[in-house]
Design a protein around this motif. Structure first.
Motif, PDB file in Angstrom:
ATOM      1  N   ARG A 193       0.836  -1.217   0.000  1.00  0.00           N
ATOM      2  CA  ARG A 193       0.000   0.000   0.000  1.00  0.00           C
ATOM      3  C   ARG A 193       0.866   1.260   0.000  1.00  0.00           C
ATOM      4  O   ARG A 193       0.524   2.264   0.633  1.00  0.00           O
ATOM      5  CB  ARG A 193      -0.914  -0.004   1.223  1.00  0.00           C
ATOM      6  CG  ARG A 193      -0.167  -0.119   2.532  1.00  0.00           C
ATOM      7  CD  ARG A 193      -1.073   0.015   3.740  1.00  0.00           C
ATOM      8  NE  ARG A 193      -0.390  -0.437   4.950  1.00  0.00           N
ATOM      9  CZ  ARG A 193      -0.930  -0.399   6.152  1.00  0.00           C
ATOM     10  NH1 ARG A 193      -2.147   0.073   6.308  1.00  0.00           N
ATOM     11  NH2 ARG A 193      -0.251  -0.831   7.193  1.00  0.00           N
ATOM     12  N   HIS A 244      -1.615  -5.611   3.164  1.00  0.00           N
ATOM     13  CA  HIS A 244      -0.386  -5.009   3.698  1.00  0.00           C
ATOM     14  C   HIS A 244       0.113  -5.870   4.848  1.00  0.00           C
ATOM     15  O   HIS A 244      -0.399  -6.978   5.065  1.00  0.00           O
ATOM     16  CB  HIS A 244      -0.652  -3.560   4.128  1.00  0.00           C
ATOM     17  CG  HIS A 244      -1.920  -3.410   4.888  1.00  0.00           C
ATOM     18  ND1 HIS A 244      -2.018  -3.761   6.215  1.00  0.00           N
ATOM     19  CD2 HIS A 244      -3.153  -3.015   4.491  1.00  0.00           C
ATOM     20  CE1 HIS A 244      -3.260  -3.559   6.602  1.00  0.00           C
ATOM     21  NE2 HIS A 244      -3.969  -3.110   5.577  1.00  0.00           N
ATOM     22  N   SER A 245       1.077  -5.346   5.585  1.00  0.00           N
ATOM     23  CA  SER A 245       1.734  -6.206   6.576  1.00  0.00           C
ATOM     24  C   SER A 245       0.831  -6.576   7.754  1.00  0.00           C
ATOM     25  O   SER A 245       1.149  -7.474   8.512  1.00  0.00           O
ATOM     26  CB  SER A 245       3.025  -5.552   7.073  1.00  0.00           C
ATOM     27  OG  SER A 245       2.721  -4.395   7.815  1.00  0.00           O
ATOM     28  N   LEU A 273      -3.477 -13.756   4.535  1.00  0.00           N
ATOM     29  CA  LEU A 273      -3.105 -13.186   3.225  1.00  0.00           C
ATOM     30  C   LEU A 273      -3.334 -14.178   2.080  1.00  0.00           C
ATOM     31  O   LEU A 273      -3.922 -13.820   1.052  1.00  0.00           O
ATOM     32  CB  LEU A 273      -1.632 -12.749   3.278  1.00  0.00           C
ATOM     33  CG  LEU A 273      -1.069 -12.118   2.017  1.00  0.00           C
ATOM     34  CD1 LEU A 273      -1.734 -10.776   1.721  1.00  0.00           C
ATOM     35  CD2 LEU A 273       0.436 -11.919   2.127  1.00  0.00           C
ATOM     36  N   ASP A 287       8.953 -10.373  -6.063  1.00  0.00           N
ATOM     37  CA  ASP A 287       8.240 -10.749  -4.834  1.00  0.00           C
ATOM     38  C   ASP A 287       7.533 -12.092  -5.008  1.00  0.00           C
ATOM     39  O   ASP A 287       6.946 -12.616  -4.065  1.00  0.00           O
ATOM     40  CB  ASP A 287       7.184  -9.684  -4.494  1.00  0.00           C
ATOM     41  CG  ASP A 287       7.814  -8.396  -3.989  1.00  0.00           C
ATOM     42  OD1 ASP A 287       9.023  -8.398  -3.695  1.00  0.00           O
ATOM     43  OD2 ASP A 287       7.090  -7.387  -3.890  1.00  0.00           O
ATOM     44  N   GLY A 339       9.848  -3.388 -14.457  1.00  0.00           N
ATOM     45  CA  GLY A 339      10.891  -2.359 -14.380  1.00  0.00           C
ATOM     46  C   GLY A 339      11.055  -1.609 -15.697  1.00  0.00           C
ATOM     47  O   GLY A 339      11.217  -0.387 -15.719  1.00  0.00           O
TER      48      GLY A 339
HETATM   49  P1  NDP Z   1       7.391  -0.123   0.342  1.00  0.00           P
HETATM   50  O1  NDP Z   1       8.397  -0.725   1.244  1.00  0.00           O
HETATM   51  O2  NDP Z   1       7.144   1.341   0.376  1.00  0.00           O
HETATM   52  O3  NDP Z   1       5.985  -0.853   0.600  1.00  0.00           O
HETATM   53  C1  NDP Z   1       5.892  -2.220   0.763  1.00  0.00           C
HETATM   54  C2  NDP Z   1       4.468  -2.595   1.058  1.00  0.00           C
HETATM   55  O4  NDP Z   1       4.381  -4.002   1.199  1.00  0.00           O
HETATM   56  C3  NDP Z   1       3.933  -1.965   2.353  1.00  0.00           C
HETATM   57  O5  NDP Z   1       2.630  -1.493   2.155  1.00  0.00           O
HETATM   58  C4  NDP Z   1       3.969  -3.131   3.327  1.00  0.00           C
HETATM   59  O6  NDP Z   1       2.944  -3.089   4.308  1.00  0.00           O
HETATM   60  C5  NDP Z   1       3.719  -4.310   2.415  1.00  0.00           C
HETATM   61  N1  NDP Z   1       4.284  -5.536   2.980  1.00  0.00           N
HETATM   62  C6  NDP Z   1       5.555  -5.749   3.402  1.00  0.00           C
HETATM   63  N2  NDP Z   1       5.684  -6.992   3.898  1.00  0.00           N
HETATM   64  C7  NDP Z   1       4.468  -7.569   3.791  1.00  0.00           C
HETATM   65  C8  NDP Z   1       3.959  -8.833   4.130  1.00  0.00           C
HETATM   66  N3  NDP Z   1       4.729  -9.786   4.698  1.00  0.00           N
HETATM   67  N4  NDP Z   1       2.664  -9.103   3.882  1.00  0.00           N
HETATM   68  C9  NDP Z   1       1.859  -8.184   3.310  1.00  0.00           C
HETATM   69  N5  NDP Z   1       2.287  -6.953   2.952  1.00  0.00           N
HETATM   70  C10 NDP Z   1       3.576  -6.654   3.188  1.00  0.00           C
HETATM   71  O7  NDP Z   1       7.781  -0.590  -1.119  1.00  0.00           O
HETATM   72  P2  NDP Z   1       7.441   0.016  -2.587  1.00  0.00           P
HETATM   73  O8  NDP Z   1       5.987   0.018  -2.810  1.00  0.00           O
HETATM   74  O9  NDP Z   1       8.212   1.240  -2.803  1.00  0.00           O
HETATM   75  O10 NDP Z   1       8.110  -1.119  -3.473  1.00  0.00           O
HETATM   76  C11 NDP Z   1       7.679  -2.452  -3.419  1.00  0.00           C
HETATM   77  C12 NDP Z   1       8.583  -3.292  -4.288  1.00  0.00           C
HETATM   78  O11 NDP Z   1       8.476  -2.850  -5.627  1.00  0.00           O
HETATM   79  C13 NDP Z   1      10.067  -3.190  -3.937  1.00  0.00           C
HETATM   80  O12 NDP Z   1      10.686  -4.436  -4.186  1.00  0.00           O
HETATM   81  C14 NDP Z   1      10.584  -2.154  -4.919  1.00  0.00           C
HETATM   82  O13 NDP Z   1      11.957  -2.315  -5.193  1.00  0.00           O
HETATM   83  C15 NDP Z   1       9.746  -2.468  -6.120  1.00  0.00           C
HETATM   84  N6  NDP Z   1       9.560  -1.340  -7.037  1.00  0.00           N
HETATM   85  C16 NDP Z   1       9.727  -1.615  -8.348  1.00  0.00           C
HETATM   86  C17 NDP Z   1       9.545  -0.629  -9.291  1.00  0.00           C
HETATM   87  C18 NDP Z   1       9.697  -0.977 -10.718  1.00  0.00           C
HETATM   88  O14 NDP Z   1       9.965  -0.114 -11.511  1.00  0.00           O
HETATM   89  N7  NDP Z   1       9.511  -2.243 -11.082  1.00  0.00           N
HETATM   90  C19 NDP Z   1       9.220   0.741  -8.897  1.00  0.00           C
HETATM   91  C20 NDP Z   1       8.938   0.900  -7.476  1.00  0.00           C
HETATM   92  C21 NDP Z   1       9.141  -0.124  -6.604  1.00  0.00           C
HETATM   93  P3  NDP Z   1       2.846  -1.897   5.420  1.00  0.00           P
HETATM   94  O15 NDP Z   1       2.291  -0.720   4.686  1.00  0.00           O
HETATM   95  O16 NDP Z   1       1.909  -2.444   6.423  1.00  0.00           O
HETATM   96  O17 NDP Z   1       4.235  -1.681   5.918  1.00  0.00           O
END
Ligand code: NDP
Length: 287
Positions: free
Chosen positions: A169, A192-193, A198, A245, A266
């Motif tokens: 999120r 989300h976490s 899930l 992921d 990407g």
């Molecule tokens: P963030 O760290 O900002 O957000 C991660 C989200 O995942 C949070 O909402 C978090 O929940 C949730 N989350 C983490 N662990 C769990 C879990 N075990 N179960 C459920 N939900 C979980 O990351 P970004 O959105 O910035 O990026 C996500 C991924 O995408 C990264 O790997 C990043 O490198 C990649 N990315 C790739 C791009 C591309 O161009 N392909 C561009 C941008 C990002 P909570 O909110 O509760 O903490």
């Protein structure tokens, strides 16, 4: 069953080609060369690679690309002054600040991003553009989720009426993805976490978007047979090995279509940035 692999390269090439055609039209009709300024502060190696890729894409498409390199020691005031200068520069139509910022100014990220003229905000992070997205009048939309939607369209994968589940999120991916999918009439669940059970939720997804930043977290038994799986995650697990992921090798046997990492979402992100530069120019010249 083995899923269709949705290679980002094919879709990115199509998105860039349509941007190139638009850029040519803008140049011919309005005598304007689109300009993008990318500000990079400090020497984060991953950021340097991303910035180089953006610069290269601009050159390919005829966009004037300005890379503003600022030292690690840059203060908030200096960075804001640079943004003001670019906001006022009529030859620059798009501005982005490469994230993450160095630790010393990281906590000011919102203030810094909010200083960018919303019409030049090609990352789509400014609250005004976020508001437009939420209310259904999008202009400049974050590139990664917008690229995912564009890919689904180009691949002929329907969204209307589907149940889409997003894991994540963040403001950059998860939240804009929610609004983009909802605008296309999907029923959307955001996890989300703190989400309980899930796997039970993800197994309901016709379209599953993984954007959590946890290497190979999504296993085959979390995917409904025949689902479309979009893996946004980019995780470095060894110096030279990137994974998403999703546990790709297993998921490919269950899904009907899936994006690989690397080589998937990407590549779409940079292509969509080019498209956003075109949108920004059009907004500014009233085309
Ligand atoms: P963030 O760290 O900002 O957000 C991660 C989200 O995942 C949070 O909402 C978090 O929940 C949730 N989350 C983490 N662990 C769990 C879990 N075990 N179960 C459920 N939900 C979980 O990351 P970004 O959105 O910035 O990026 C996500 C991924 O995408 C990264 O790997 C990043 O490198 C990649 N990315 C790739 C791009 C591309 O161009 N392909 C561009 C941008 C990002 P909570 O909110 O509760 O903490």
């Amino acid at each position: 069953m083995s899923a269709k692999i949705l290679y980002g390269k094919e879709f990115a090439a199509q998105i860039k080609e349509s941007a190139r055609i638009e850029i040519e039209k803008i140049k011919n009709k309005f005598n304007v060369t689109p300009g993008l300024a990318v500000i990079i502060v400090g020497e984060n190696p991953a950021s340097q690679v991303y910035v180089r890729n953006k610069h290269k894409s601009c050159e390919e498409l005829g966009i004037k690309s300005v890379v503003v390199e600022m030292p690690e020691s840059t203060t908030k005031k200096e960075l804001l002054a640079k943004i003001d200068e670019l906001n006022a520069d009529k030859t620059i139509h798009g501005i982005l600040v490469q994230l993450p910022l160095p630790n010393a100014i990281k906590s000011y990220s919102d203030e810094i991003l909010n200083r960018i003229d919303p019409m030049k905000d090609v990352d789509g992070f400014h609250p005004m553009n976020v508001g437009k997205l939420v209310t259904g009048t999008p202009a400049l939309v974050p590139c990664t989720p917008a690229g995912c939607i564009e890919m689904l369209d180009l691949a002929g994968i329907p969204i209307d009426g589907k149940h889409a589940v997003i894991i994540g999120r963040s403001n950059i991916v998860g939240k804009p993805m929610l609004h983009l999918l909802m605008a296309r009439h999907a029923t959307v669940t955001v996890c989300h976490s703190h989400t309980k059970h899930l796997a039970e939720i993800t197994r309901e997804a016709d379209i599953l978007v993984a954007a959590m930043g946890k290497p190979q977290f999504v296993k085959a038994d979390m995917i409904k047979p025949g689902a479309v799986v979009i893996d946004v995650g980019i995780n470095r697990i060894e110096p030279k090995k990137l994974v998403g992921d999703v546990d790709f090798e297993a998921a490919v046997e269950v899904a009907s279509a899936i994006t690989p990492v690397p080589g998937g979402v990407g590549l779409l992100t940079v292509a969509m940035l080019m498209k956003n530069v075109v949108t920004a120019v059009k907004l500014q010249i009233g085309a």
